[in-house]
Design an enzyme around this catalytic site. Structure first.
Site, PDB file in Angstrom:
ATOM      1  N   GLY A 219      46.394 -43.803  38.910  1.00 57.26           N
ATOM      2  CA  GLY A 219      47.523 -44.700  38.717  1.00 57.26           C
ATOM      3  C   GLY A 219      47.103 -46.137  38.530  1.00 57.26           C
ATOM      4  N   CYS A 220      46.013 -46.349  37.846  1.00 59.74           N
ATOM      5  CA  CYS A 220      45.411 -47.676  37.687  1.00 59.74           C
ATOM      6  C   CYS A 220      45.579 -48.146  36.245  1.00 59.74           C
ATOM      7  CB  CYS A 220      43.927 -47.596  38.056  1.00 59.74           C
ATOM      8  SG  CYS A 220      42.982 -49.111  37.813  1.00 59.74           S
TER       9      CYS A 220
END
Length: 372
Positions: A219-220
């Site tokens: 989720g970066c």
């Protein structure tokens, strides 16, 4: 205890008490090897002056090697290494080939004639870019043909010296460290790593591979780098290249899923096929030992500040750790370490270094490792 032997082959005027061979012997002794030193005698001082004298010198080296090793029963040894210099590399390669000796070979400044009987893929070669004894381009070509690991020392002569004491001391330290890593295994291969299925794998499983080790998150802002990493993996995997993926949730909880959930996301979204391991920590008291080692070998390199994600990342990091520039901690997801085939950590790339730059670095290393 397993019996091990190292044979040291000197050069003309480069005896076994000179730096390259002296430290080669020390490596062998410290790792439990019995030492056998070859001593050449009556070799012509002007061997390089003519082809005839050089050929006569080769014959003498081969004959004297045979004579001094005739009583050694190599079949008694479980591990054998030959460390040789200059004309001694001819003696080492010929003796191993004639007698079918499975010796691991390090060749310091080999001659062109050394390569005629070298076993393909068996050897680490060190040579200088300004070696007057050889055609340097021919050495590059022969290393490539024989698939030997090659290290070319910039501006170095036949003794691997450049004329700068400081440069020579630094080069010598690097040469000896890589010699040890090649002959007995670099420290990186001592570590265990957790698999996705609650088991443990060994870094030694990747001995001889070029590695890109990366901590990742799903989720970066840098998560799309998975696509580039897969492209690099597919491009170079046939050359002995591996990406080792370690998910990590230490940076703003950007990898919250289970190992299975993370793997399913990466395979379905980015179609990754490289090895992905269990989620780990890369900083702090619970950090994976492998990462402790990686950070010691390659410290923080600085950010590029080339995208909005990069600028935001640095702002967050600076607020959490004002001294971040002065320590080797992993700063964020998608920090990458490049490891060569002998286990040396040769570079570190911060998260905002794009995969196109990684591709170029891997290509350069592969070309070097293949003797290009």
């Amino acid at each position: 205890m397993a019996k091990k032997i190292a044979v040291i082959f000197p050069g003309v005027g480069y005896t076994t008490d000179k730096p390259l061979l002296y430290y080669g012997k020390k490596i062998a002794k410290q790792n439990g090897y019995e030492i056998k030193e070859i001593s050449f005698h009556d070799l012509p001082d002007d061997a390089k002056s003519s082809r005839e004298k050089m050929m006569e010198c080769f014959k003498m080296v081969i004959s004297q090697s045979d004579e001094q090793l005739k009583d050694v029963d190599f079949g008694r040894y479980e591990s054998i290494m030959f460390i040789s210099k200059s004309i001694g590399t001819v003696g080492a390669s010929v003796f191993a080939a004639k007698n079918d000796i499975p010796a691991k070979q390090v060749y310091f400044t080999p001659l062109e004639q050394t390569f005629s009987l070298i076993q393909e893929g068996n050897g680490l070669v060190f040579h200088g870019s300004r070696d007057p004894w050889v055609d340097v381009e021919k050495i590059r070509e022969l290393c490539r043909k024989k698939k030997l690991l090659r290290r070319e020392i910039k501006d170095a002569d036949h003794s691997l010296e450049t004329g700068s004491i400081q440069t020579d001391v630094t080069n010598m330290a690097n040469i000896i460290q890589e010699t040890e890593d090649y002959l007995v295994g670099g420290p990186i291969y001592q570590y265990s790593i957790p698999t996705r299925k609650s088991g443990m794998a060994q870094m030694s499983d990747y001995r001889g591979k070029i590695l890109l080790i990366v901590n990742t998150a799903t989720g970066c802002g840098f998560t799309p780098q998975y696509e580039g990493l897969e492209d690099i993996y597919e491009k170079y995997r046939s050359k002995g290249f591996e990406v080792l993926d370690f998910p990590c949730n230490q940076f703003m909880n950007q990898a919250p899923g289970s190992d299975t959930e993370i793997h399913n996301f990466c395979t379905s979204r980015y179609n990754i096929s490289f090895p992905q391991f269990s989620k780990i920590e890369v900083n702090g008291s619970n950090e994976l030992e492998l990462y402790t080692f990686l950070k010691k070998r390659q410290g923080f390199k600085g950010f590029l500040r080339n995208t909005k994600e990069s600028i935001y990342m640095e702002k967050v990091i600076a607020e959490a750790d004002p001294d971040y520039q002065n320590n080797s901690d992993i700063k964020w997801n998608f920090t990458k370490f490049l490891v060569n085939r002998t286990g040396q950590v040769v570079d570190r790339f911060e998260p905002d270094v794009g995969t196109e730059i990684i591709d170029q670095a891997v290509a350069r290393l592969i070309n070097e490792e293949e003797g290009m």
